[in-house]
Write a protein that holds these residues in place. Structure first.
Motif, PDB file in Angstrom:
ATOM      1  N   HIS A 101       0.874  -1.223   0.049  1.00  0.00           N
ATOM      2  CA  HIS A 101      -0.033   0.070   0.018  1.00  0.00           C
ATOM      3  C   HIS A 101       0.836   1.399   0.234  1.00  0.00           C
ATOM      4  O   HIS A 101       0.460   2.369  -0.658  1.00  0.00           O
ATOM      5  N   ALA A 210      -4.118   3.131  -4.245  1.00  0.00           N
ATOM      6  CA  ALA A 210      -3.607   2.195  -3.559  1.00  0.00           C
ATOM      7  C   ALA A 210      -4.428   0.986  -2.707  1.00  0.00           C
ATOM      8  O   ALA A 210      -4.252  -0.068  -2.755  1.00  0.00           O
ATOM      9  N   ASP A 211      -5.547   1.796  -2.320  1.00  0.00           N
ATOM     10  CA  ASP A 211      -6.765   1.013  -1.653  1.00  0.00           C
ATOM     11  C   ASP A 211      -7.303  -0.186  -2.788  1.00  0.00           C
ATOM     12  O   ASP A 211      -7.407  -1.389  -2.324  1.00  0.00           O
ATOM     13  N   VAL A 214      -4.668  -2.731  -3.442  1.00  0.00           N
ATOM     14  CA  VAL A 214      -4.307  -4.016  -2.700  1.00  0.00           C
ATOM     15  C   VAL A 214      -5.490  -4.945  -2.226  1.00  0.00           C
ATOM     16  O   VAL A 214      -5.468  -6.224  -2.204  1.00  0.00           O
TER      17      VAL A 214
END
Length: 224
Positions: A101, A210-211, A214
């Protein structure tokens, strides 16, 4: 332009303003990245870059004797910057998912704050230069390909750790880096800085992407 005239202009450029060589080189690359983005590779010339800088052509020639050198310099500089920014995060604290992340956020942040340089570098450099490249340019191309491989390997390593920890679905780690970096690099297609945009706004976008990255790797129910 004759070789003698080019050398003369290069000597003139080397004496220009007593600039620090590294900062001068950096300034030229930044201006060139903007020009390549605006005009494309074929229509860009060193004259355009010198004009954007308000400098003599000799100053550009002193550091970059051809358009190909400029283009490759942008690619190499962008990859070196990404590696220097992201590599330390691989060995940072937290789980593999948390480190991925952080790496994804750093990558996204870089693409938004160094947009022209990164947009040029994300493009397909081989289509412009592989055919008819000089031996000198081939050497630089190979160095850039190695940098790209090294960068992908950073993500492959953290993905592999996440799979061993049971957080990520098991799949070939190197192959999994492709959609990860693809999602991140798509920023260069749709992102445009907005008037009055703050660093907090950039952080929000970087975190959202990034969320997404991931979550897309999380171990879920097996496919039927």
């Amino acid at each position: 332009m004759s070789s003698a005239k080019r050398k003369s202009e290069a000597r003139a450029g080397s004496r220009s303003h007593g600039r620090d060589p590294e900062s001068s080189r950096r300034e030229i690359l930044e201006a060139a990245a903007e020009i390549f983005m605006e005009y494309g590779y074929a229509a860009t010339s060193l004259d355009h870059v010198a004009e954007r800088l308000g400098a003599t052509k000799g100053r550009v020639y002193h550091y970059f004797p051809s358009k190909a050198d400029l283009f490759l310099g942008i690619h190499q500089g962008a990859m070196e910057t990404l590696i220097a920014t992201v590599a330390p995060l691989l060995d940072g604290p937290g789980t593999a998912a948390e480190r991925l992340h952080a790496m994804a956020m750093a990558h996204a942040r870089m693409l938004m704050t160094r947009s022209p340089e990164q947009k040029v570098a994300v493009g397909k450099l081989e289509r412009h230069l592989l055919r008819g490249a000089t031996a000198r340019h081939q050497h630089t191309l190979q160095a850039i390909v190695r940098l790209r491989d090294d960068y992908e390997q950073l993500f492959a390593e953290v993905l592999s750790e996440g799979m061993r920890e049971g957080d990520f679905a098991v799949q070939p780690p190197r192959l999994a880096t492709k959609p990860v970096l693809g999602a991140l690099n798509w920023l260069t297609v749709w992102y445009q800085p907005r008037r009055g945009e703050s660093s907090e706004d950039i952080e929000i976008i970087a975190r959202m992407i990034a969320d997404f990255v991931v979550k897309g790797l999380r171990k879920g129910e097996p496919l039927p």
